[in-house]
Write an enzyme that holds these catalytic residues in place. Structure first.
Site, mmCIF file in Angstrom:
data_model
loop_
_atom_site.group_PDB
_atom_site.id
_atom_site.type_symbol
_atom_site.label_atom_id
_atom_site.label_comp_id
_atom_site.label_asym_id
_atom_site.label_seq_id
_atom_site.Cartn_x
_atom_site.Cartn_y
_atom_site.Cartn_z
ATOM 1 N N GLY A 28 26.736 41.589 -22.699
ATOM 2 C CA GLY A 28 27.467 42.598 -23.461
ATOM 3 C C GLY A 28 28.967 42.385 -23.548
ATOM 4 N N ASN A 85 30.465 41.164 -26.149
ATOM 5 C CA ASN A 85 30.838 41.642 -27.494
ATOM 6 C C ASN A 85 30.868 43.163 -27.526
ATOM 7 O OD1 ASN A 85 31.233 39.474 -29.681
ATOM 8 N ND2 ASN A 85 29.505 38.695 -28.485
ATOM 9 N N ARG A 134 3.558 44.770 -30.533
ATOM 10 C CA ARG A 134 4.838 44.634 -31.231
ATOM 11 C C ARG A 134 5.106 45.832 -32.137
ATOM 12 N NH1 ARG A 134 8.767 41.434 -29.331
ATOM 13 N NH2 ARG A 134 10.364 41.308 -30.910
ATOM 14 N N ASN A 181 25.529 41.608 -37.902
ATOM 15 C CA ASN A 181 25.179 40.769 -36.751
ATOM 16 C C ASN A 181 26.302 39.762 -36.502
ATOM 17 O OD1 ASN A 181 23.396 39.448 -34.795
ATOM 18 N ND2 ASN A 181 23.155 37.818 -36.311
ATOM 19 N N HIS A 241 26.898 35.943 -35.043
ATOM 20 C CA HIS A 241 26.172 34.727 -34.681
ATOM 21 C C HIS A 241 27.188 33.678 -34.222
ATOM 22 C CE1 HIS A 241 22.844 31.951 -34.578
ATOM 23 N NE2 HIS A 241 23.663 31.060 -35.114
ATOM 24 N N THR A 293 19.714 40.976 -43.365
ATOM 25 C CA THR A 293 18.641 41.139 -44.348
ATOM 26 C C THR A 293 17.366 40.642 -43.665
ATOM 27 O OG1 THR A 293 19.201 38.970 -45.234
ATOM 28 C CG2 THR A 293 20.136 40.889 -46.374
ATOM 29 N N ASP A 340 19.413 35.436 -39.952
ATOM 30 C CA ASP A 340 20.768 34.891 -40.170
ATOM 31 C C ASP A 340 21.049 34.528 -41.623
ATOM 32 O OD1 ASP A 340 21.220 35.097 -37.392
ATOM 33 O OD2 ASP A 340 20.485 33.070 -37.039
ATOM 34 N N GLN A 390 37.853 32.976 -28.844
ATOM 35 C CA GLN A 390 38.685 32.687 -30.026
ATOM 36 C C GLN A 390 38.112 33.246 -31.326
ATOM 37 O OE1 GLN A 390 39.822 28.552 -30.301
ATOM 38 N NE2 GLN A 390 40.490 28.463 -28.178
ATOM 39 N N GLU A 429 34.416 35.380 -31.635
ATOM 40 C CA GLU A 429 33.527 36.551 -31.633
ATOM 41 C C GLU A 429 34.225 37.866 -31.307
ATOM 42 O OE1 GLU A 429 29.591 36.142 -29.909
ATOM 43 O OE2 GLU A 429 29.920 34.009 -29.663
HETATM 44 C C1 GAR Z 1 26.926 36.033 -28.247
HETATM 45 O O1 GAR Z 1 27.466 34.736 -28.189
HETATM 46 C C2 GAR Z 1 26.341 36.308 -29.611
HETATM 47 O O2 GAR Z 1 27.051 35.710 -30.649
HETATM 48 C C3 GAR Z 1 24.981 35.676 -29.478
HETATM 49 O O3 GAR Z 1 24.552 36.048 -28.182
HETATM 50 C C4 GAR Z 1 25.706 36.151 -27.317
HETATM 51 C C5 GAR Z 1 25.660 37.470 -26.600
HETATM 52 O O4 GAR Z 1 26.699 37.559 -25.647
HETATM 53 N N1 GAR Z 1 24.092 36.102 -30.503
HETATM 54 C C6 GAR Z 1 23.172 35.318 -31.044
HETATM 55 O O5 GAR Z 1 22.941 34.186 -30.667
HETATM 56 C C7 GAR Z 1 22.373 35.946 -32.192
HETATM 57 N N2 GAR Z 1 21.571 34.970 -32.854
HETATM 58 P P1 GAR Z 1 27.212 38.950 -25.108
HETATM 59 O O6 GAR Z 1 25.985 39.732 -24.622
HETATM 60 O O7 GAR Z 1 28.107 38.613 -23.964
HETATM 61 O O8 GAR Z 1 27.927 39.667 -26.224
#
Ligand code: GAR
Length: 202
Positions: A12, A14, A66, A108, A110, A147, A151, A179, A181
């Site tokens: 977490g 982000n 699911r 999202n 990525h 969508t 991705d 740098q 995200e």
């Molecule tokens: C991040 O690097 C995010 O961009 C990636 O997972 C990580 C989560 O880190 N997401 C993907 O790969 C989605 N396809 P975090 O839990 O420390 O934010």
């Protein structure tokens, strides 16, 4: 005020960047309505708790199939009545039903420059392992609308990050987070909250 739900799977960081952005005023017009984790990862739930944001976990393992998990996930999102759903390292495929219900209202992050190193199987560290294996000299991160295709939604923003000699996947992941995200995602939320970005036709 834009009501935002953040969905997470991992540590977490982000999510933390978003929490900090709202606290510092980098993200305006926004209220963090809730956090949803697909596992009981203490760190993310702890970050939410610390910030006083309601947090719930909805784990696939707790449901018989699911379909039941997907319904529970949608119910959990609906319960927060969000204007925007932010996938901040949420590594579960969003059910199509949710994509349709929240069309133009799910974004999202990525950890690559889409369309490189994205789609099924490219998540978390695996993205950086693939970038290093291919020998690219520049990677980065992308924020996009969600969508049905993995991705594949319209791109909101991207930021390049250099690959350095001797990088490990972990070192590259850290640089891309620091740098790109943690800057791009809060900015995208602020842009949406202030009407500077929207998905046309929605
Ligand atoms: C991040 O690097 C995010 O961009 C990636 O997972 C990580 C989560 O880190 N997401 C993907 O790969 C989605 N396809 P975090 O839990 O420390 O934010």
């Amino acid at each position: 005020m834009l009501r935002v739900v953040v969905m997470v799977s991992g540590g977490g960081t982000n999510l933390q960047a978003i929490i900090d952005g709202v606290a510092s005023g980098t993200i305006t017009n926004t209220v963090l309505a809730g956090v949803i984790s697909n596992n009981k990862m203490v760190k993310s739930l702890e970050r939410a708790k610390q910030a006083g944001i309601p947090a719930v976990s909805v784990s696939p393992g707790e449901y018989r199939d699911r379909e039941s998990f997907n319904s529970a996930l949608l119910e959990a999102v609906d319960a927060f009545s969000p204007d925007l759903v932010v996938l901040a390292g949420f590594l579960v495929k969003i059910p199509d039903q949710m994509v349709h219900k929240y069309a133009g209202r799910i974004i999202n992050i990525h950890p690559s420059l889409i369309p490189s190193f994205c789609g099924v199987g490219f998540y978390g560290l695996k993205v950086h392992e693939s970038a290093l294996k291919r020998g690219v000299k520049i990677t980065g991160a992308t924020v996009h609308f969600v969508t049905e295709g993995m991705d594949e939604g319209p791109i909101i923003s991207q930021k390049p990050v250099p690959v350095e000699e001797g990088d490990t996947p972990e070192a590259l992941q850290k640089r891309v987070m620091e740098q790109a995200e943690w800057i791009l995602l809060p900015k995208a939320i602020d842009d949406i909250a202030n009407g500077r970005i929207s998905l046309r036709g929605k």
